[in-house]
Design a protein around this motif. Structure first.
Motif, PDB file in Angstrom:
ATOM      1  N   PHE A 143       0.827  -1.214   0.000  1.00  0.00           N
ATOM      2  CA  PHE A 143       0.000   0.000   0.000  1.00  0.00           C
ATOM      3  C   PHE A 143       0.856   1.256   0.000  1.00  0.00           C
ATOM      4  CE2 PHE A 143       0.971  -0.348   4.441  1.00  0.00           C
ATOM      5  CZ  PHE A 143       0.780   0.898   5.015  1.00  0.00           C
ATOM      6  N   LEU A 144       2.036   1.198   0.614  1.00  0.00           N
ATOM      7  CA  LEU A 144       2.953   2.339   0.597  1.00  0.00           C
ATOM      8  C   LEU A 144       3.644   2.462  -0.750  1.00  0.00           C
ATOM      9  CD1 LEU A 144       4.539   1.869   4.134  1.00  0.00           C
ATOM     10  CD2 LEU A 144       3.063   3.760   3.422  1.00  0.00           C
ATOM     11  N   TRP A 145       4.062   1.332  -1.302  1.00  0.00           N
ATOM     12  CA  TRP A 145       4.700   1.310  -2.623  1.00  0.00           C
ATOM     13  C   TRP A 145       3.751   1.879  -3.685  1.00  0.00           C
ATOM     14  CZ3 TRP A 145       9.629  -0.845  -3.743  1.00  0.00           C
ATOM     15  CH2 TRP A 145       9.937  -1.005  -5.091  1.00  0.00           C
ATOM     16  N   ASP A 146       2.475   1.503  -3.573  1.00  0.00           N
ATOM     17  CA  ASP A 146       1.484   1.960  -4.547  1.00  0.00           C
ATOM     18  C   ASP A 146       1.170   3.445  -4.404  1.00  0.00           C
ATOM     19  OD1 ASP A 146       1.319  -0.617  -5.537  1.00  0.00           O
ATOM     20  OD2 ASP A 146      -0.522  -1.113  -4.452  1.00  0.00           O
ATOM     21  N   ASN A 147       1.570   4.044  -3.293  1.00  0.00           N
ATOM     22  CA  ASN A 147       1.267   5.453  -3.039  1.00  0.00           C
ATOM     23  C   ASN A 147       2.531   6.309  -2.975  1.00  0.00           C
ATOM     24  OD1 ASN A 147      -1.773   5.929  -2.481  1.00  0.00           O
ATOM     25  ND2 ASN A 147      -1.316   3.994  -1.438  1.00  0.00           N
ATOM     26  N   LEU A 148       3.517   5.962  -3.797  1.00  0.00           N
ATOM     27  CA  LEU A 148       4.752   6.733  -3.824  1.00  0.00           C
ATOM     28  C   LEU A 148       4.496   8.192  -4.180  1.00  0.00           C
ATOM     29  CD1 LEU A 148       7.825   7.047  -3.800  1.00  0.00           C
ATOM     30  CD2 LEU A 148       7.861   6.243  -6.167  1.00  0.00           C
ATOM     31  N   GLU A 149       3.630   8.430  -5.148  1.00  0.00           N
ATOM     32  CA  GLU A 149       3.383   9.806  -5.568  1.00  0.00           C
ATOM     33  C   GLU A 149       2.825  10.631  -4.411  1.00  0.00           C
ATOM     34  OE1 GLU A 149       1.362  12.332  -9.234  1.00  0.00           O
ATOM     35  OE2 GLU A 149       0.834  10.213  -8.967  1.00  0.00           O
ATOM     36  N   MET A 150       1.904  10.054  -3.650  1.00  0.00           N
ATOM     37  CA  MET A 150       1.331  10.749  -2.494  1.00  0.00           C
ATOM     38  C   MET A 150       2.420  11.036  -1.455  1.00  0.00           C
ATOM     39  SD  MET A 150       0.496   9.959   0.924  1.00  0.00           S
ATOM     40  CE  MET A 150       0.140   8.195   0.945  1.00  0.00           C
ATOM     41  N   GLN A 151       3.282  10.050  -1.188  1.00  0.00           N
ATOM     42  CA  GLN A 151       4.356  10.254  -0.221  1.00  0.00           C
ATOM     43  C   GLN A 151       5.291  11.386  -0.659  1.00  0.00           C
ATOM     44  OE1 GLN A 151       6.429   6.885   1.574  1.00  0.00           O
ATOM     45  NE2 GLN A 151       5.149   5.490   0.394  1.00  0.00           N
ATOM     46  N   CYS A 152       5.651  11.377  -1.931  1.00  0.00           N
ATOM     47  CA  CYS A 152       6.548  12.412  -2.447  1.00  0.00           C
ATOM     48  C   CYS A 152       5.921  13.798  -2.319  1.00  0.00           C
ATOM     49  CB  CYS A 152       6.897  12.119  -3.906  1.00  0.00           C
ATOM     50  SG  CYS A 152       8.008  10.716  -4.137  1.00  0.00           S
ATOM     51  N   ARG A 153       4.650  13.891  -2.612  1.00  0.00           N
ATOM     52  CA  ARG A 153       3.958  15.172  -2.544  1.00  0.00           C
ATOM     53  C   ARG A 153       3.959  15.697  -1.103  1.00  0.00           C
ATOM     54  NH1 ARG A 153      -0.186  13.610  -5.024  1.00  0.00           N
ATOM     55  NH2 ARG A 153      -1.585  13.235  -3.261  1.00  0.00           N
ATOM     56  N   LEU A 154       3.712  14.816  -0.145  1.00  0.00           N
ATOM     57  CA  LEU A 154       3.667  15.234   1.249  1.00  0.00           C
ATOM     58  C   LEU A 154       5.025  15.721   1.748  1.00  0.00           C
ATOM     59  CD1 LEU A 154       1.379  12.515   2.886  1.00  0.00           C
ATOM     60  CD2 LEU A 154       0.838  14.917   2.552  1.00  0.00           C
ATOM     61  N   PHE A 155       6.107  15.131   1.231  1.00  0.00           N
ATOM     62  CA  PHE A 155       7.445  15.493   1.682  1.00  0.00           C
ATOM     63  C   PHE A 155       8.136  16.466   0.733  1.00  0.00           C
ATOM     64  CE2 PHE A 155       6.699  11.842   4.346  1.00  0.00           C
ATOM     65  CZ  PHE A 155       7.420  12.103   5.499  1.00  0.00           C
ATOM     66  N   GLY A 156       7.425  16.916  -0.304  1.00  0.00           N
ATOM     67  CA  GLY A 156       7.985  17.889  -1.224  1.00  0.00           C
ATOM     68  C   GLY A 156       9.152  17.363  -2.034  1.00  0.00           C
ATOM     69  N   VAL A 157       9.080  16.075  -2.394  1.00  0.00           N
ATOM     70  CA  VAL A 157      10.156  15.422  -3.139  1.00  0.00           C
ATOM     71  C   VAL A 157       9.661  15.123  -4.549  1.00  0.00           C
ATOM     72  CG1 VAL A 157      11.582  13.322  -3.282  1.00  0.00           C
ATOM     73  CG2 VAL A 157      11.189  14.418  -1.059  1.00  0.00           C
ATOM     74  N   ALA A 158      10.531  15.301  -5.543  1.00  0.00           N
ATOM     75  CA  ALA A 158      10.143  15.026  -6.929  1.00  0.00           C
ATOM     76  C   ALA A 158       9.731  13.570  -7.091  1.00  0.00           C
ATOM     77  CB  ALA A 158      11.307  15.355  -7.870  1.00  0.00           C
ATOM     78  N   TYR A 159       8.644  13.361  -7.825  1.00  0.00           N
ATOM     79  CA  TYR A 159       8.094  12.019  -8.026  1.00  0.00           C
ATOM     80  C   TYR A 159       8.651  11.378  -9.294  1.00  0.00           C
ATOM     81  CZ  TYR A 159       4.669   8.470  -9.422  1.00  0.00           C
ATOM     82  OH  TYR A 159       4.066   7.317  -9.838  1.00  0.00           O
ATOM     83  N   THR A 160       9.216  10.187  -9.148  1.00  0.00           N
ATOM     84  CA  THR A 160       9.665   9.389 -10.279  1.00  0.00           C
ATOM     85  C   THR A 160       8.966   8.044 -10.192  1.00  0.00           C
ATOM     86  OG1 THR A 160      11.842  10.439 -10.252  1.00  0.00           O
ATOM     87  CG2 THR A 160      11.657   8.359 -11.451  1.00  0.00           C
ATOM     88  N   PRO A 161       8.171   7.658 -11.187  1.00  0.00           N
ATOM     89  CA  PRO A 161       7.449   6.383 -11.114  1.00  0.00           C
ATOM     90  C   PRO A 161       8.396   5.190 -10.931  1.00  0.00           C
ATOM     91  CG  PRO A 161       6.617   7.732 -12.916  1.00  0.00           C
ATOM     92  CD  PRO A 161       7.845   8.413 -12.413  1.00  0.00           C
ATOM     93  N   VAL A 162       7.937   4.232 -10.156  1.00  0.00           N
ATOM     94  CA  VAL A 162       8.694   3.004  -9.884  1.00  0.00           C
ATOM     95  C   VAL A 162       7.800   1.815 -10.228  1.00  0.00           C
ATOM     96  CG1 VAL A 162       9.808   1.630  -8.085  1.00  0.00           C
ATOM     97  CG2 VAL A 162       9.997   4.116  -8.035  1.00  0.00           C
TER      98      VAL A 162
END
Length: 214
Positions: free
Chosen positions: A91-110
C-alpha cells in the motif's frame, strides 16, 4: 571485541534527499550483489558497483517509505535486477506519488515489485536471510548476514533509537516485539547498519538503547 574477518563486500553510504543509507552487499567470489534501499542517486550507486566490480542481481527494501526506494526504478532499468519488498508494504509502494507530494520530493514512477519478500527467506547470493520485523511499517524487514555478523536494520533500530511509529501503518507494540524477539536475539557483536545515521553494535543497543533495552 575481536575483529570479525568479513567474507562479504559491504559498502554503505547515504543517498537521496532524506539521507537514506543505501547498502551494497556482494559475494567476492561470484561478484554478484544485492542493493538494499536505493533511496536516490542511482548513478552514484551504479558507480560504486562498478568500482567494486560487482553485478547487482536483486534490489531489496527494508520498507516502502519513499526515501528508501526513490532510485529503485532507475536501478532496475539500468541493471535488470529484480525488485523485492514485503507484501504488507504494498500500500505504501502503490502510493509513492502521495508520499513524495507530502514530503515535497520530486516524483519518479517506480514499477511494481517483482517478488514479495518472505520471513526467513534466503537472500540472493545465499549470503543472508530476510527477517520480518514489523512496527515502523507493517512490512518492515531486516536482513541478517550471520557469517559476517552484519545486520541491516532499516528504520527499525537506530543507534540509541528506534523507528517512528506515527506514520502510515506504524505500531509501537509491534516494533518493540520485533526488536526484542527478532533482533536482540542475534549475535551481540553484530554490526548494525541503520536506515539513517551511523552504524552501531547490537550488544550496545541491548544494554544502552534508551527506548528498548534487552
Amino acid at each position: 571485541m575481536q575483529p570479525n574477518p568479513s567474507t562479504l563486500v559491504r559498502e554503505t553510504f547515504p543517498v537521496g534527499p532524506l539521507g537514506c543509507n543505501c547498502t551494497i552487499v556482494g559475494d567476492p567470489q561470484t561478484k554478484k550483489a544485492i542493493v538494499i534501499d536505493p533511496g536516490g542517486d542511482h548513478q552514484l550507486i551504479l558507480d560504486r558497483l562498478d568500482a567494486l566490480g560487482l553485478k547487482v542481481v536483486s534490489i531489496i527494501h527494508t520498507h516502502a517509505h519513499l526515501d528508501h526506494f526513490l532510485a529503485s526504478g532507475e536501478m532496475k532499468k539500468a541493471t535488470g535486477a529484480t525488485l523485492h519488498l514485503h507484501k504488507d508494504d504494498q500500500f505504501l509502494w502503490d502510493n509513492l506519488e502521495m508520499q513524495c507530494r507530502l514530503f515535497g520530493v520530486a516524483y519518479t514512477p517506480v514499477p511494481a515489485p517483482d517478488q514479495w519478500l518472505q520471513d526467513d527467506e534466503e537472500l540472493a547470493c545465499g549470503c543472508g536471510v530476510a527477517l520480518h520485523t514489523p512496527g515502523h511499517t507493517p512490512g518492515s524487514m531486516s536482513f541478517w548476514f550471520p557469517q559476517d555478523r552484519l545486520l541491516i536494520a532499516g528504520d527499525t533500530l537506530f543507534r540509541r533509537g528506534i523507528g517512528r511509529t506515527d506514520l502510515w501503518g506504524g505500531d509501537h507494540q509491534q516494533i518493540e516485539r520485533s526488536i526484542r524477539q527478532r533482533l536482540y536475539t542475534l549475535d551481540e557483536e553484530a554490526v548494525v547498519v541503520t536506515g539513517h545515521g551511523p552504524d552501531t553494535v547490537l550488544g550496545e543497543e541491548i544494554r544502552e538503547n534508551p527506548f528498548i533495552r534487552g
